[in-house]
Write a protein that holds these residues in place. Sequence first.
Motif, mmCIF file in Angstrom:
data_model
loop_
_atom_site.group_PDB
_atom_site.id
_atom_site.type_symbol
_atom_site.label_atom_id
_atom_site.label_comp_id
_atom_site.label_asym_id
_atom_site.label_seq_id
_atom_site.Cartn_x
_atom_site.Cartn_y
_atom_site.Cartn_z
ATOM 1 N N VAL A 1 -6.536 6.695 9.274
ATOM 2 C CA VAL A 1 -7.166 5.388 9.473
ATOM 3 C C VAL A 1 -8.463 5.301 8.672
ATOM 4 C CG1 VAL A 1 -8.285 3.877 11.165
ATOM 5 C CG2 VAL A 1 -6.132 5.005 11.735
ATOM 6 N N GLN A 2 -9.247 6.369 8.669
ATOM 7 C CA GLN A 2 -10.511 6.370 7.941
ATOM 8 C C GLN A 2 -10.300 6.201 6.442
ATOM 9 O OE1 GLN A 2 -12.405 10.025 9.096
ATOM 10 N NE2 GLN A 2 -12.877 9.323 11.162
ATOM 11 N N VAL A 3 -9.263 6.816 5.901
ATOM 12 C CA VAL A 3 -8.985 6.684 4.468
ATOM 13 C C VAL A 3 -8.546 5.263 4.136
ATOM 14 C CG1 VAL A 3 -7.470 7.420 2.593
ATOM 15 C CG2 VAL A 3 -8.434 9.124 4.148
ATOM 16 N N LEU A 4 -7.642 4.712 4.942
ATOM 17 C CA LEU A 4 -7.138 3.359 4.669
ATOM 18 C C LEU A 4 -8.238 2.312 4.786
ATOM 19 C CD1 LEU A 4 -3.689 3.402 6.538
ATOM 20 C CD2 LEU A 4 -4.154 3.838 4.119
ATOM 21 N N SER A 5 -9.195 2.555 5.685
ATOM 22 C CA SER A 5 -10.236 1.556 5.947
ATOM 23 C C SER A 5 -11.469 1.742 5.072
ATOM 24 C CB SER A 5 -10.649 1.607 7.416
ATOM 25 O OG SER A 5 -11.182 2.871 7.742
ATOM 26 N N GLY A 6 -11.504 2.776 4.253
ATOM 27 C CA GLY A 6 -12.632 2.985 3.356
ATOM 28 C C GLY A 6 -13.772 3.797 3.945
ATOM 29 N N VAL A 7 -13.597 4.346 5.149
ATOM 30 C CA VAL A 7 -14.639 5.165 5.760
ATOM 31 C C VAL A 7 -14.708 6.544 5.104
ATOM 32 C CG1 VAL A 7 -15.348 6.306 7.914
ATOM 33 C CG2 VAL A 7 -14.536 3.947 7.956
ATOM 34 N N ARG A 8 -13.554 7.093 4.748
ATOM 35 C CA ARG A 8 -13.466 8.447 4.179
ATOM 36 C C ARG A 8 -12.629 8.399 2.909
ATOM 37 N NH1 ARG A 8 -13.134 13.063 2.247
ATOM 38 N NH2 ARG A 8 -13.252 15.017 3.427
ATOM 39 N N ARG A 9 -13.114 9.001 1.844
ATOM 40 C CA ARG A 9 -12.339 9.065 0.606
ATOM 41 C C ARG A 9 -11.451 10.307 0.598
ATOM 42 N NH1 ARG A 9 -16.828 8.250 -3.962
ATOM 43 N NH2 ARG A 9 -18.171 9.073 -2.312
ATOM 44 N N HIS A 10 -10.268 10.141 0.032
ATOM 45 C CA HIS A 10 -9.341 11.265 -0.032
ATOM 46 C C HIS A 10 -9.781 12.240 -1.122
ATOM 47 C CE1 HIS A 10 -7.909 7.946 -2.588
ATOM 48 N NE2 HIS A 10 -7.425 8.866 -3.407
ATOM 49 N N ASP A 11 -9.376 13.494 -0.943
ATOM 50 C CA ASP A 11 -9.750 14.551 -1.889
ATOM 51 C C ASP A 11 -8.708 14.745 -2.981
ATOM 52 O OD1 ASP A 11 -12.182 15.324 -0.525
ATOM 53 O OD2 ASP A 11 -10.895 16.173 1.029
ATOM 54 N N GLU A 12 -7.453 14.552 -2.630
ATOM 55 C CA GLU A 12 -6.361 14.708 -3.601
ATOM 56 C C GLU A 12 -5.325 13.617 -3.360
ATOM 57 O OE1 GLU A 12 -4.773 18.590 -3.060
ATOM 58 O OE2 GLU A 12 -6.558 19.650 -3.776
ATOM 59 N N GLY A 13 -4.460 13.445 -4.354
ATOM 60 C CA GLY A 13 -3.416 12.453 -4.244
ATOM 61 C C GLY A 13 -3.896 11.067 -4.651
ATOM 62 N N ALA B 1 -7.319 18.099 6.995
ATOM 63 C CA ALA B 1 -7.090 17.064 8.003
ATOM 64 C C ALA B 1 -5.835 16.268 7.667
ATOM 65 C CB ALA B 1 -8.295 16.138 8.098
ATOM 66 N N LEU B 2 -5.585 16.085 6.370
ATOM 67 C CA LEU B 2 -4.333 15.507 5.876
ATOM 68 C C LEU B 2 -3.845 16.391 4.738
ATOM 69 C CD1 LEU B 2 -5.070 11.649 5.688
ATOM 70 C CD2 LEU B 2 -3.740 12.853 7.428
ATOM 71 N N ALA C 1 -3.991 2.352 -8.474
ATOM 72 C CA ALA C 1 -4.767 3.350 -7.748
ATOM 73 C C ALA C 1 -6.125 2.786 -7.340
ATOM 74 C CB ALA C 1 -4.956 4.595 -8.618
ATOM 75 N N VAL C 2 -6.487 3.002 -6.076
ATOM 76 C CA VAL C 2 -7.783 2.576 -5.558
ATOM 77 C C VAL C 2 -8.450 3.758 -4.881
ATOM 78 C CG1 VAL C 2 -7.124 0.161 -5.236
ATOM 79 C CG2 VAL C 2 -6.749 1.787 -3.385
ATOM 80 N N ARG C 3 -9.765 3.668 -4.823
ATOM 81 C CA ARG C 3 -10.543 4.724 -4.169
ATOM 82 C C ARG C 3 -11.779 4.055 -3.582
ATOM 83 N NH1 ARG C 3 -10.279 10.266 -4.496
ATOM 84 N NH2 ARG C 3 -12.225 11.416 -4.203
ATOM 85 N N LEU D 1 0.853 -1.177 0.000
ATOM 86 C CA LEU D 1 0.000 0.000 0.000
ATOM 87 C C LEU D 1 0.892 1.231 0.000
ATOM 88 C CD1 LEU D 1 -3.114 0.349 0.101
ATOM 89 C CD2 LEU D 1 -2.897 0.757 2.551
ATOM 90 N N GLU D 2 0.563 2.197 -0.839
ATOM 91 C CA GLU D 2 1.358 3.413 -0.930
ATOM 92 C C GLU D 2 0.455 4.639 -0.961
ATOM 93 O OE1 GLU D 2 4.986 5.394 -3.576
ATOM 94 O OE2 GLU D 2 4.045 3.504 -4.207
ATOM 95 N N LEU D 3 0.833 5.649 -0.206
ATOM 96 C CA LEU D 3 0.139 6.928 -0.195
ATOM 97 C C LEU D 3 1.005 7.939 -0.935
ATOM 98 C CD1 LEU D 3 -0.637 5.267 2.444
ATOM 99 C CD2 LEU D 3 -1.345 7.448 3.401
ATOM 100 N N LYS D 4 0.418 8.610 -1.907
ATOM 101 C CA LYS D 4 1.148 9.605 -2.692
ATOM 102 C C LYS D 4 0.428 10.946 -2.633
ATOM 103 C CE LYS D 4 3.737 7.028 -6.201
ATOM 104 N NZ LYS D 4 3.954 6.876 -7.658
ATOM 105 N N GLY D 5 0.985 11.881 -1.862
ATOM 106 C CA GLY D 5 0.417 13.216 -1.782
ATOM 107 C C GLY D 5 -1.040 13.232 -1.369
ATOM 108 N N LEU D 6 -1.400 12.373 -0.403
ATOM 109 C CA LEU D 6 -2.791 12.209 -0.005
ATOM 110 C C LEU D 6 -3.272 13.413 0.811
ATOM 111 C CD1 LEU D 6 -4.379 9.623 -0.721
ATOM 112 C CD2 LEU D 6 -4.266 9.018 1.686
#
Length: 294
Positions: free
Chosen positions: A79-91, A51-52, A99-101, A37-42
């Motif tokens: 944690v919310q982004v990784l677990s699917g509770v909250r979707r990221h806005d950018e990155g 918040a991030l 890429a997953v969303r 799993l990789e986060l890029k400019g999230l």
Amino acid sequence: MTGTQPPLPFEETFPGDPSGDAVAGDPTAPPAGTPVLELKGLSVRYGNVPALARVSARLRAGEVTCVLGENGAGKSTLVQVLSGVRRHDEGELLLDGTAVRFRSPKQARARGIATVWQDLAVAPLMSVWRNFFLGCEPTRGVWPLRRLDREGARETTVRAMARVGVTDIDPDRPASALQAGERHSLAIARALHFGARVLVVDESSAPLTVSQHALVLQSVSAARDQGLAVVLVTHNTQYAHIVGDRFLLLAGGAVAGNLTRDDVDVDDLTRLVAGGDDLTALVTVLRAAHPDLR
């Protein structure tokens, strides 16, 4: 004769979405060395409040990444982004390089991302083994004589708990009788049993004794040893340094440090998380005013 069992939580699938909200690309094996799993400019925003802010990190199989920071640093949002509770806005959030969303926790679980939450919600009056298999109970026989495989479920629960270091447990006792550390271990054992590849452990909001903390850390280490990419969100730098391979420091939603065990000892890590140079200056002032302070 054993009948067909219900689908396991991490075997669920979901259709592609041309809008890009679901997983894109062909789910082929990733190249060697690719992070699980990789986060890029999230980035995640609530109105105009970030918040991030452009968080980047790589989570590799067989490693524990400890996420540390003060309250409001962005740990819960991550944690919310990784677990699917909250979707990221950018990155980008990349799983095996793709890429997953995620639109829901169900989608995250379907792709092997298991989350152990702070409140450790369990069905308190149900037995330990019932909680372990909740929603995917094993059965025996064929229709119309198929029945719940109680004995197999009990044995599997005991073995799974032993894998994470919890032994001599009675699978028939109610889950409410478990201590907080044991409930954490139960959730981790369940994630391992059902094929998780990424394990996100959010530090319990309940007070834990040293022995209960030891159970949690032992379970986290067992998950790492079995090849999972583990994310441990915690406030405790001493416990983090015991099991952590990497340390992701967050401050104000941004990455304040991305370090390895070779980069810092536990004292350095504590100083960085607690305020860095500001903390050092505060300690100096306090010791000057109170010579007996050590």
